[in-house]
Design an enzyme around this catalytic site. Structure first.
Site, PDB file in Angstrom:
ATOM      1  N   GLY A  30       0.833  -1.212   0.000  1.00 25.12           N
ATOM      2  CA  GLY A  30       0.000   0.000   0.000  1.00 25.12           C
ATOM      3  C   GLY A  30       0.854   1.242   0.000  1.00 25.12           C
ATOM      4  O   GLY A  30       2.044   1.181  -0.299  1.00 25.12           O
ATOM      5  N   ASN A  31       0.257   2.369   0.319  1.00 24.84           N
ATOM      6  CA  ASN A  31       1.044   3.597   0.463  1.00 24.84           C
ATOM      7  C   ASN A  31       0.382   4.491   1.496  1.00 24.84           C
ATOM      8  O   ASN A  31      -0.651   4.145   2.066  1.00 24.84           O
ATOM      9  CB  ASN A  31       1.234   4.292  -0.892  1.00 24.84           C
TER      10      ASN A  31
END
Ligand code: C5P
Length: 439
Positions: free
Chosen positions: A223-224
């Site tokens: 993810g980020n």
């Protein structure tokens, strides 16, 4: 729509309704305590707010409370030198009249066109749209006369209702439908009515926001740090400008707006499918999502175990589709597309290259790692670039303010192109002070 109130603690004040005039009518109900907050929020958004209290409202809240937050004298009395001069001019100059709380008595008087005090006189003298936030005991709200009066008001294109909510009523009165909408919702309803005169009114707008999650195995993902705040702010400001908005968002860590269509997705490919299904019909699209450029080539069906993988693990990646580029290719002539570019170096040059590569009309560039900007922050500092126009550098601003600027640029471009084929849309009936609304 309830996400976020008005502006937060922006470094640069955001006053989207500067120059707009509002009449806030406060009737005699316990919910009048919420109206002080409402008057403050509307004033903070730049509007000039004239508060008119009915006689019974003064039993609940003092004119001075409103004067403190609006910086203007609150008005109460029709039969005074002041009231006589104001009853016509107040309504005539208003871009919008907001009645919050609107009691059963006010609704009855407004429905029959009475002009029995300063507030109802101003409403009758005005052609401006009226936002009504009913608030009363649930049995009063349910009464057939109240319902008939409300239906009569709502049959008029001039009137817009917000609430009431269902919940705890005043002390000892139990719970039911009758609670006044929260100030943030009333602000949004007023904002949409006032903002709906421009080229985004009735336009279909798609906004992508938030991060994507690319599964590695059943429990892990790539993810980020995107919070989804920028996407939500863009969706909200487009909605306030009268657009029909669809927000396609990855798992955001902020509350999502509830006055518009929201499509929740996880992976880049899910986001692409949702966006491509909407792109052909869109008048504008803003790609604010932080889409993972790569996803694991293979998603393991069982949890990867250290006991089996050992001390080193290699995951192979494959490129994700470029959602913005794919969507732009499907968008119709005259539509407007806006991308985002988060860069660590050569900000303007790299953003310009992306603008061209993705076929975008505008790109919003911001520097990664700058204090108060980018992922997770409530504020952002951006430079907006467009084909054939000089870069526009904005100061550090609340994300709502940045989004207001961006949607303003979209509105200006759509206005020039005149490309929006408008659908029947309830808020297009509002046009501000210049046009008298039919009763
Ligand atoms: O190339 P880069 O990822 O920096 O481009 C950023 C812009 O492209 C953003 O508007 C982002 O939402 C969009 N994008 C996309 N699909 C991708 C990657 C980026 O829509 N796979």
């Amino acid at each position: 729509m309830t996400s976020g109130g008005p502006v937060g603690d922006a470094r640069e004040p955001c006053a989207p309704w500067k120059g707009r005039r509002l009449v806030l009518g406060v009737c005699g109900g316990i919910a009048a305590y919420k109206s002080v907050q409402l008057a403050r929020d509307l004033t903070l958004l730049g509007a000039t707010v004239d508060v008119v209290l009915t006689g019974s409202a003064r039993n609940f809240v003092a004119p001075l409370s409103f004067e403190g937050v609006t910086g203007r004298g609150a008005l109460t009395d029709l039969f005074s030198v002041e009231g006589a001069a104001l009853h016509v001019s107040l309504g005539r100059e208003a871009d919008c009249v907001c009645i919050a709380p609107a009691t059963a008595d006010f609704i009855a008087r407004a429905a029959s066109g009475r002009a029995s005090d300063l507030l109802t006189t101003a409403v009758v003298a005005s052609g401006a749209p009226v936002v009504v936030a009913p608030a009363m005991n649930d049995s009063m709200f349910a009464h057939p006369r109240t319902q008939a009066n409300l239906a009569r008001l709502e049959a008029s294109p001039r009137y817009h209702r917000v609430g009431p909510a269902t919940g705890l009523l005043a002390a000892g009165e139990g719970s039911g439908p009758g609670r006044m909408a929260e100030p943030g919702e009333v602000v949004d309803a007023v904002g949409r009515v006032m903002g709906s005169g421009g080229a985004l009114s009735g336009a279909r707008v798609v906004v992508t926001g938030g991060p994507t999650r690319e599964p590695i195995d059943p429990v892990r993902y790539l993810g980020n740090r995107s919070s989804g705040k920028m996407g939500v702010a863009l969706a909200r400001t487009a909605w306030l400008r009268g657009a029909e908005v669809t927000l396609v968002t990855g798992p955001a860590s902020v509350p999502l707006p509830d006055g518009m269509e929201v499509v929740r997705v996880e992976t880049a490919r899910q986001m692409r499918d949702a966006v491509l299904a909407l792109a052909g019909e869109a008048d504008a699209a803003v790609f604010a999502a932080a889409v993972a450029d790569y996803r694991p080539r293979e998603v393991k069906s069982g949890k990867i175990k250290r006991s089996e993988a050992g001390n080193s693990l290699t995951v192979g990646f494959t490129a994700n589709p470029d959602i913005a580029a794919g969507a732009v290719a499907r968008m119709k002539a005259g539509s407007v597309s806006v991308g985002f570019a988060l860069e660590t170096s050569d900000l303007v040059a790299r953003a310009e290259a992306k603008l061209a590569a993705k076929g975008l009309d505008l790109i919003v560039a911001n520097r990664a790692g700058e204090d108060g900007a980018g992922f997770e922050a409530d504020t952002n500092r951006v430079t907006i670039l467009g084909r054939g126009v000089a870069p526009r550098e904005l100061p550090l601003m609340d994300k709502f303010a940045v989004a207001w600027e961006i949607t303003g640029l979209i509105e200006a471009r759509l206005g020039k192109g005149g490309g929006v084929v408008r659908t029947g849309h309830p808020h297009r009936k509002s046009a501000g002070a210049a046009r008298r609304q039919p009763e």
